[in-house]
Design an enzyme around this catalytic site. Sequence first.
Site: not given
Length: 285
Positions: A98, A133, A165, A195, A216
């Site tokens: 597994r 992410k 950002k 960004e 963005d």
Amino acid sequence: MHPAVLRRLIDQALEEDLGTAGDITSRAVVIEGTLASAQLVARQAGTIAGLEVAAEVFSVVDAGTRVRLEVDDGSAVLASTVLAGIEGEARSILAAERTALNFLGHLSGIATATNTLVKSVVGLRARIADTRKTTPGLRALEKEAVRAGGGMNHRFGLYDAVMIKDNHIAAAGGIEAAVGAVRSAVGHTVKIEVEVSSLDQLKTLLAMPVDIVMLDNMSPAEMTEAVDLVDGRMLVEASGGVTLENVRQVAETGVDVISVGWITHSAPALDVALDFIDRAGAESR
């Protein structure tokens, strides 16, 4: 990934599955010392990644288990393709099964999703990239799977690239202040990415010492105008809301890079399985 780091990840995954008592089912059902042959098989078509990781799982559980890889990471396979042959003690194979399949299915799912996007933009300038992410602890493996699928890696962490950002801009009091502070802190050899969410922000940015702009969540029309405004003075990256359905339209705007978060954080796992082979050579499920 350094072998010691990979081993630590595998040890943690096996500890999660085997706990303190090990595989109590196989220990009760399978006579100790019973030898077995098995195969790792793709149940659906896709792009393979993580096969060597899966092989290492079997080796960690039992160094006497022999794994023969039939394809390489990055290979495109059809359903029912045999990915690897395995020989060893049945108990050991079952104990590793597994965990090995979890790695293999997850990473192959990422490679498959990436490859689908890559094929969607063939003939255009844009390249498909990942993001941060990722699953905690698995970033290096997931980013390797993106490469196996034909994509490219964005920064690995906060430590290896500068990206300003929206929240940095808000905290600094504006784009000019943020870019100026970063440039003075990192020096001239480090690239800076910023960004922007509007064409007005982009126009302000064009007069600054910036190497990459991230658009963005802009519409295709806005992206096209942004590429025209930049006119080759910096790399243009598109991000946000990219899907299999619209990725080619995004690429047709002329952007250089399309970064996609879902290929690592929510790509469906590829269906892979382990089948025992009996002495006559038939599958035993």
